[in-house]
Scaffold this motif. Structure first.
Motif, PDB file in Angstrom:
ATOM      1  N   SER A   1       0.538 -12.568  -1.542  1.00 43.99           N
ATOM      2  CA  SER A   1      -0.591 -13.402  -1.130  1.00 43.99           C
ATOM      3  C   SER A   1      -1.914 -12.939  -1.706  1.00 43.99           C
ATOM      4  CB  SER A   1      -0.698 -13.410   0.405  1.00 43.99           C
ATOM      5  OG  SER A   1      -0.974 -12.093   0.874  1.00 43.99           O
ATOM      6  N   GLY A   2      -1.905 -11.748  -2.337  1.00 45.81           N
ATOM      7  CA  GLY A   2      -3.141 -11.182  -2.872  1.00 45.81           C
ATOM      8  C   GLY A   2      -3.763 -10.138  -1.985  1.00 45.81           C
ATOM      9  N   VAL A   3      -3.211  -9.974  -0.776  1.00 45.14           N
ATOM     10  CA  VAL A   3      -3.730  -8.961   0.150  1.00 45.14           C
ATOM     11  C   VAL A   3      -3.365  -7.568  -0.360  1.00 45.14           C
ATOM     12  CG1 VAL A   3      -3.567  -8.021   2.493  1.00 45.14           C
ATOM     13  CG2 VAL A   3      -3.625 -10.504   2.132  1.00 45.14           C
ATOM     14  N   VAL A   4      -4.336  -6.666  -0.339  1.00 42.82           N
ATOM     15  CA  VAL A   4      -4.133  -5.280  -0.763  1.00 42.82           C
ATOM     16  C   VAL A   4      -4.143  -4.390   0.466  1.00 42.82           C
ATOM     17  CG1 VAL A   4      -5.033  -3.384  -2.157  1.00 42.82           C
ATOM     18  CG2 VAL A   4      -5.263  -5.743  -2.971  1.00 42.82           C
ATOM     19  N   ARG A   5      -3.083  -3.614   0.662  1.00 42.18           N
ATOM     20  CA  ARG A   5      -2.998  -2.753   1.839  1.00 42.18           C
ATOM     21  C   ARG A   5      -2.822  -1.298   1.419  1.00 42.18           C
ATOM     22  NH1 ARG A   5      -2.759  -5.774   6.266  1.00 42.18           N
ATOM     23  NH2 ARG A   5      -1.796  -7.842   6.218  1.00 42.18           N
ATOM     24  N   ILE A   6      -3.628  -0.436   1.993  1.00 43.12           N
ATOM     25  CA  ILE A   6      -3.445   1.009   1.827  1.00 43.12           C
ATOM     26  C   ILE A   6      -2.549   1.458   2.974  1.00 43.12           C
ATOM     27  CG2 ILE A   6      -4.579   3.256   1.764  1.00 43.12           C
ATOM     28  CD1 ILE A   6      -7.097   1.785   0.736  1.00 43.12           C
ATOM     29  N   VAL A   7      -1.320   1.857   2.651  1.00 43.66           N
ATOM     30  CA  VAL A   7      -0.321   2.095   3.688  1.00 43.66           C
ATOM     31  C   VAL A   7      -0.191   3.570   4.057  1.00 43.66           C
ATOM     32  CG1 VAL A   7       0.981   0.044   3.031  1.00 43.66           C
ATOM     33  CG2 VAL A   7       1.570   2.237   2.006  1.00 43.66           C
ATOM     34  N   ARG A   8      -0.790   4.453   3.265  1.00 41.95           N
ATOM     35  CA  ARG A   8      -0.646   5.875   3.545  1.00 41.95           C
ATOM     36  C   ARG A   8      -1.603   6.636   2.659  1.00 41.95           C
ATOM     37  NH1 ARG A   8       4.639   9.528   2.320  1.00 41.95           N
ATOM     38  NH2 ARG A   8       4.235  11.261   3.723  1.00 41.95           N
ATOM     39  N   VAL A   9      -2.003   7.817   3.088  1.00 43.25           N
ATOM     40  CA  VAL A   9      -2.823   8.705   2.268  1.00 43.25           C
ATOM     41  C   VAL A   9      -2.104  10.047   2.157  1.00 43.25           C
ATOM     42  CG1 VAL A   9      -5.008   9.945   2.086  1.00 43.25           C
ATOM     43  CG2 VAL A   9      -4.988   7.573   2.892  1.00 43.25           C
ATOM     44  N   LEU A  10      -1.930  10.511   0.924  1.00 44.65           N
ATOM     45  CA  LEU A  10      -1.287  11.796   0.671  1.00 44.65           C
ATOM     46  C   LEU A  10      -2.347  12.840   0.372  1.00 44.65           C
ATOM     47  CD1 LEU A  10       1.665  10.666  -1.647  1.00 44.65           C
ATOM     48  CD2 LEU A  10       1.570  10.726   0.854  1.00 44.65           C
ATOM     49  N   LYS A  11      -2.114  14.029   0.876  1.00 39.26           N
ATOM     50  CA  LYS A  11      -3.061  15.119   0.674  1.00 39.26           C
ATOM     51  C   LYS A  11      -2.347  16.312   0.064  1.00 39.26           C
ATOM     52  CE  LYS A  11      -4.272  14.478   5.017  1.00 39.26           C
ATOM     53  NZ  LYS A  11      -4.917  14.572   6.346  1.00 39.26           N
ATOM     54  N   ILE A  12      -3.044  17.437  -0.055  1.00 43.39           N
ATOM     55  CA  ILE A  12      -2.502  18.622  -0.712  1.00 43.39           C
ATOM     56  C   ILE A  12      -1.172  19.016  -0.062  1.00 43.39           C
ATOM     57  CG2 ILE A  12      -2.873  21.077  -1.163  1.00 43.39           C
ATOM     58  CD1 ILE A  12      -5.873  20.466  -1.301  1.00 43.39           C
ATOM     59  N   GLY A  13      -0.159  19.223  -0.905  1.00 39.29           N
ATOM     60  CA  GLY A  13       1.166  19.613  -0.428  1.00 39.29           C
ATOM     61  C   GLY A  13       2.131  18.465  -0.275  1.00 39.29           C
ATOM     62  N   ASP A  14       1.633  17.215  -0.242  1.00 37.95           N
ATOM     63  CA  ASP A  14       2.519  16.060  -0.161  1.00 37.95           C
ATOM     64  C   ASP A  14       3.119  15.749  -1.528  1.00 37.95           C
ATOM     65  OD1 ASP A  14       2.196  15.586   2.576  1.00 37.95           O
ATOM     66  OD2 ASP A  14       0.390  14.387   2.262  1.00 37.95           O
ATOM     67  N   VAL A  15       4.224  15.018  -1.522  1.00 39.30           N
ATOM     68  CA  VAL A  15       4.901  14.648  -2.764  1.00 39.30           C
ATOM     69  C   VAL A  15       4.877  13.132  -2.899  1.00 39.30           C
ATOM     70  CG1 VAL A  15       7.023  14.793  -4.117  1.00 39.30           C
ATOM     71  CG2 VAL A  15       6.389  16.674  -2.585  1.00 39.30           C
ATOM     72  N   ALA A  16       4.218  12.638  -3.925  1.00 42.89           N
ATOM     73  CA  ALA A  16       4.102  11.195  -4.161  1.00 42.89           C
ATOM     74  C   ALA A  16       5.297  10.699  -4.966  1.00 42.89           C
ATOM     75  CB  ALA A  16       2.813  10.879  -4.917  1.00 42.89           C
ATOM     76  N   GLY A  17       5.886   9.602  -4.505  1.00 48.71           N
ATOM     77  CA  GLY A  17       7.020   9.020  -5.200  1.00 48.71           C
ATOM     78  C   GLY A  17       8.362   9.499  -4.709  1.00 48.71           C
ATOM     79  N   LEU A  18       8.364  10.366  -3.713  1.00 48.09           N
ATOM     80  CA  LEU A  18       9.625  10.932  -3.228  1.00 48.09           C
ATOM     81  C   LEU A  18      10.545   9.851  -2.669  1.00 48.09           C
ATOM     82  CD1 LEU A  18      10.914  13.754  -2.979  1.00 48.09           C
ATOM     83  CD2 LEU A  18      10.040  13.841  -0.638  1.00 48.09           C
ATOM     84  N   GLU A  19       9.952   8.814  -2.052  1.00 48.83           N
ATOM     85  CA  GLU A  19      10.774   7.751  -1.467  1.00 48.83           C
ATOM     86  C   GLU A  19      11.495   6.927  -2.533  1.00 48.83           C
ATOM     87  OE1 GLU A  19       6.643   6.188  -2.150  1.00 48.83           O
ATOM     88  OE2 GLU A  19       7.514   7.981  -1.219  1.00 48.83           O
TER      89      GLU A  19
END
Length: 240
Positions: A79-97
């Motif tokens: 629909s064009g809606v942009v949602r920020i669903v989570r914020v990763l910080k130091i020590g987190d792993v992005a893309g693990l899912e």
């Protein structure tokens, strides 16, 4: 959909044991020595503010261990809606899912300057294959990340919770560790997360500043922070 932003610079081979320690928490019974050996061939990257580590619906070719700064995980709806669903910080792993999927479900975008170790997915898969117990553990970790995203939305976005309460909850989620430093998102980003107007965000930030709950401070490498009165924010977060 956001295209991949290549505003990044390679800092060479990584020798950061902190990321190995984080992966040890994910991997459980794998020895730290194995993880450090695995980590030896991984490159460090610096990402400029606003750069994209990886984009939604692109091939899941790597995971990133966050060593500095913060990363917002963004979902672009049809629909064009942009949602920020989570914020990763130091020590987190992005893309693990996306470890067991072909494509990323979210875009990972740097908030301020971000330093991250990039682990190529084939390299990561090979490590998993040589340690059979990891597959179930990684699936559990991926499910935990999904649950955290759902909890994020429920606490901050949903229901009839007053905007002031949701703002306090958001600021607490953006806190760095146990300190009083809070990662400072733009007003537009906070409005997108909370589902309120930019004007309402500005009014709430001004109110918190007037009450002494927030102060502007600056970090290093373009990462901006608030200094927050954590006790006061926790009290407001319980209202409504």
């Amino acid at each position: 959909m956001t295209k991949t932003n290549h505003h990044r610079s390679c800092q060479g081979r990584s020798n950061c044991n902190a990321c190995a320690l984080r992966l040890e928490m994910v991997c459980g019974d794998v020895s730290l020595e194995d993880l450090i050996d695995f980590h030896a061939g991984i490159d460090d990257f610096d990402f400029a503010p606003g750069a994209t580590l990886f984009a939604m619906d692109t091939p899941a070719d790597a995971v990133y261990c966050i060593r500095g700064g913060a990363v917002k995980m963004v979902h672009y709806e049809p629909s064009g809606v942009v949602r920020i669903v989570r914020v990763l910080k130091i020590g987190d792993v992005a893309g693990l899912e996306a470890t067991f999927r072909e494509r990323h479900e979210y875009s990972a975008i740097a908030v301020g300057t971000v330093r991250a170790c990039r682990i190529p997915m084939p390299y990561f898969h090979k490590f998993i294959e040589s340690h059979g117990s990891l597959q179930m553990r990684l699936m559990e970790t991926s499910q935990a990340a999904l649950s955290e995203a759902q909890n994020w939305l429920a606490q901050i976005v949903g229901g009839n919770i007053p905007a002031r309460t949701r703002m306090a909850r958001l600021l607490l989620k953006l806190r760095t560790g146990n300190s009083d430093r809070i990662i400072r998102f733009t007003g537009e980003d906070m409005a997108a997360i909370l589902g309120i107007t930019f004007e309402t965000v500005s009014r709430l930030v001004s109110e918190f500043k007037r009450l002494g709950i927030l102060q502007y401070i600056y970090g290093s490498k373009n990462t901006k922070y608030f200094r927050g009165d954590i006790a006061a924010l926790e009290k407001i977060a319980q209202e409504g």
